[in-house]
Design an enzyme around this catalytic site. Structure first.
Site, mmCIF file in Angstrom:
data_model
loop_
_atom_site.group_PDB
_atom_site.id
_atom_site.type_symbol
_atom_site.label_atom_id
_atom_site.label_comp_id
_atom_site.label_asym_id
_atom_site.label_seq_id
_atom_site.Cartn_x
_atom_site.Cartn_y
_atom_site.Cartn_z
ATOM 1 N N HIS A 67 -3.073 -9.022 -0.979
ATOM 2 C CA HIS A 67 -4.159 -8.642 -1.169
ATOM 3 C C HIS A 67 -5.418 -9.640 -0.857
ATOM 4 O O HIS A 67 -4.810 -11.291 -1.030
ATOM 5 C CB HIS A 67 -3.286 -9.942 -2.729
ATOM 6 C CG HIS A 67 -2.582 -9.665 -3.711
ATOM 7 N ND1 HIS A 67 -2.617 -8.968 -5.276
ATOM 8 C CD2 HIS A 67 -0.940 -9.250 -3.557
ATOM 9 C CE1 HIS A 67 -1.638 -8.558 -5.451
ATOM 10 N NE2 HIS A 67 0.332 -8.357 -4.781
ATOM 11 N N GLY A 72 -2.658 -14.156 -8.075
ATOM 12 C CA GLY A 72 -2.536 -14.725 -8.667
ATOM 13 C C GLY A 72 -3.149 -14.634 -10.383
ATOM 14 O O GLY A 72 -3.827 -14.086 -10.652
ATOM 15 N N GLY A 73 -2.940 -15.767 -10.840
ATOM 16 C CA GLY A 73 -3.557 -17.151 -11.971
ATOM 17 C C GLY A 73 -2.298 -16.841 -12.905
ATOM 18 O O GLY A 73 -3.374 -17.298 -13.643
ATOM 19 N N GLU A 74 -1.150 -16.297 -12.308
ATOM 20 C CA GLU A 74 -0.284 -16.914 -13.872
ATOM 21 C C GLU A 74 -0.761 -18.356 -14.376
ATOM 22 O O GLU A 74 0.080 -18.511 -15.314
ATOM 23 C CB GLU A 74 1.059 -16.380 -13.391
ATOM 24 C CG GLU A 74 0.633 -15.004 -13.183
ATOM 25 C CD GLU A 74 0.893 -14.375 -11.707
ATOM 26 O OE1 GLU A 74 0.875 -13.614 -11.244
ATOM 27 O OE2 GLU A 74 0.021 -14.835 -11.009
ATOM 28 N N HIS A 228 9.503 -5.015 -3.819
ATOM 29 C CA HIS A 228 9.622 -5.692 -4.051
ATOM 30 C C HIS A 228 10.843 -5.112 -4.605
ATOM 31 O O HIS A 228 12.038 -5.705 -4.684
ATOM 32 C CB HIS A 228 9.050 -6.245 -5.109
ATOM 33 C CG HIS A 228 7.848 -7.167 -5.402
ATOM 34 N ND1 HIS A 228 7.061 -6.725 -4.282
ATOM 35 C CD2 HIS A 228 6.561 -6.677 -6.781
ATOM 36 C CE1 HIS A 228 5.793 -7.170 -4.530
ATOM 37 N NE2 HIS A 228 5.231 -7.265 -5.794
ATOM 38 N N ARG A 231 13.757 -7.863 -4.862
ATOM 39 C CA ARG A 231 13.479 -8.634 -5.270
ATOM 40 C C ARG A 231 14.620 -9.354 -5.969
ATOM 41 O O ARG A 231 15.287 -11.036 -6.371
ATOM 42 C CB ARG A 231 12.329 -8.710 -6.430
ATOM 43 C CG ARG A 231 12.287 -9.538 -7.454
ATOM 44 C CD ARG A 231 11.200 -8.930 -9.226
ATOM 45 N NE ARG A 231 10.510 -9.046 -8.514
ATOM 46 C CZ ARG A 231 9.572 -9.066 -8.426
ATOM 47 N NH1 ARG A 231 9.359 -10.703 -8.557
ATOM 48 N NH2 ARG A 231 8.003 -8.636 -8.011
ATOM 49 N N ASP A 289 3.135 -8.634 0.771
ATOM 50 C CA ASP A 289 2.645 -8.923 -0.504
ATOM 51 C C ASP A 289 1.601 -10.200 -0.821
ATOM 52 O O ASP A 289 1.864 -11.160 -1.170
ATOM 53 C CB ASP A 289 4.009 -9.224 -1.400
ATOM 54 C CG ASP A 289 3.309 -9.913 -2.766
ATOM 55 O OD1 ASP A 289 2.174 -9.092 -2.978
ATOM 56 O OD2 ASP A 289 3.381 -9.730 -4.124
ATOM 57 N N SER A 293 0.518 -14.176 -5.152
ATOM 58 C CA SER A 293 1.203 -15.594 -5.827
ATOM 59 C C SER A 293 2.036 -15.253 -6.060
ATOM 60 O O SER A 293 2.771 -13.873 -6.455
ATOM 61 C CB SER A 293 0.356 -15.963 -6.933
ATOM 62 O OG SER A 293 0.815 -15.116 -7.973
#
Length: 394
Positions: A67, A72-74, A228, A231, A289, A293
């Site tokens: 990124h 992010g920003g969640e 991912h 995960r 990644d 975030s």
């Protein structure tokens, strides 16, 4: 200004195959010659000779999921991660990055991502990007994915598009098939990979949509790169099935129980498990990644914790793959050099050490510590310290 010609003398060269002790002649940004012995010649002019005897000389690492302008920003505007700085990348041995957006395609823009990639390349890295974000219809620079891939040099494919995740646009399999077809045609017409890079979440459907698309359409499995995959253990099993069908699966080094993702399988352990289950090493890649975030949600979708994936996790998990999981150095290198280069159609210029290829090189000591990093022939890291920094780094 550094010498145009450099000779790395006496190192054990992994291309990533073990080729024994060799000298490498770097001419500008390329590898000009590899031989058992190369001596400086007056016809070269100034030559810098670097003694790497007793060390491992390996390809520069490729991180195909970073990124670059933050992610992010969640958890609201204050949880948006900042842009990547050059030395954070190079200190981790990474010489080639592929940038992506992620969850937020509203306050972050494809044009900004492209500009950041061009800026990092001006500072010494090799950079590419995916067009798109989590949502469908997705974000582009031109009017569609196909045109972005054809017309914009740095766009290798489309991504990261989210599936099996409550943050996705809940795309149908027709939506994903359409994007894959657009990316494929864009790749065919431009000579690029045209991959569809897919963020896969914790959803119960896992890779089910991809299996249906492969069964019902003519799109080849090579167009899809689900990431991912480590995960959780259930998604990992789906990934093994996908890889055995001939697909490429991408592990995320920044996702691990040690980093707070309790359900996940450590990337190096996941890779070793895949090998134990009969997956070929050339079907596996690993990316960081980095700078994205990693929100951890509860069962109702609320934020529990917000973590940030580190770029140097790629190097950490590479070491763990060798030292803890006992995978040989050549195979461990493939998942972060040759395999992503082949998947993205950057090979053999990237992902290997051979004459005519880019001089993207990492020198490791016997304990696998990074001593030197060369990006397109320029020394970026020396004795483990960044010697080239970005314009806004202190």
């Amino acid at each position: 200004m550094s010498a145009l010609f450099k000779i790395l003398k006496g190192g054990r060269v992994f291309s990533p195959e073990d080729t024994g002790e060799k000298d490498l002649l770097l001419a500008g940004n390329s590898i000009a010659y590899i031989a058992e012995k190369i001596d400086p010649s007056p016809v070269y002019g100034e030559v810098e000779v670097i003694d790497v005897k007793g060390k491992y000389v390996v390809p520069g690492f490729i991180d195909q999921h970073v990124h670059l302008i933050g992610g992010g920003g969640e958890a609201g505007f204050a949880s948006r991660t900042p842009e990547v700085m050059l030395s954070r990348v190079t200190r981790a041995g990474i010489t080639t990055v592929v940038g992506c957006l992620g969850t937020d395609g509203t306050t972050r823009h494809m044009a900004s991502l492209l500009a950041k990639a061009r800026g990092l390349e001006a500072e010494g890295l090799s950079t590419y990007i995916y067009t798109g974000a989590y949502e469908v219809p997705t974000r582009t620079i031109t009017d569609n994915v196909r045109n972005d891939i054809i017309l914009i040099d740095k766009v290798l494919g489309c991504g990261e598009i989210a599936i099996s995740d409550h943050r996705s646009a809940q795309p149908s399999k027709e939506d994903i098939a359409k994007l894959a077809a657009e990316a494929r045609v864009g790749g065919i017409l431009s000579g690029k990979a045209g991959v569809l890079h897919l963020h896969v979440g914790d959803g119960r459907h896992k890779l089910g949509m991809l299996f249906e698309i492969l069964e019902e359409t003519e799109i080849p499995i090579s167009q899809f790169t689900p990431t991912h995959i480590n995960r959780n253990p259930y998604l990992l099993e789906d990934g093994i099935r996908f890889a055995k069908m001939g697909g490429m699966i991408d592990m995320t080094s920044g996702v691990s129980p040690g980093a707070g993702a309790d359900k996940s399988v450590k990337a190096s352990r996941a890779i070793k498990y895949c090998l134990e289950q009969g997956v070929a090493i050339d079907r596996i890649t690993m990316s960081s990644d980095g700078n994205g975030s990693m929100p951890l949600f509860d069962e109702k979708g609320g934020i529990q914790r917000l973590l940030v994936a580190e770029l140097d996790s790629l190097y950490t998990e590479f070491k763990s793959l060798i030292l803890e999981e006992k995978v040989n150095l050549s195979d461990a290198l493939k998942v972060i050099t040759q395999n992503p280069a082949q998947s993205l159609k950057l090979y053999p210029r990237k992902g290997s050490l051979q004459v005519g290829g880019d001089a993207d090189i990492v020198v490791l000591d016997q304990d696998l510590n990074i001593e030197y990093v060369f990006a397109r022939g320029q020394c970026m890291v020396k004795q483990g310290q960044a010697v080239v920094k970005g314009n806004f780094e202190k």
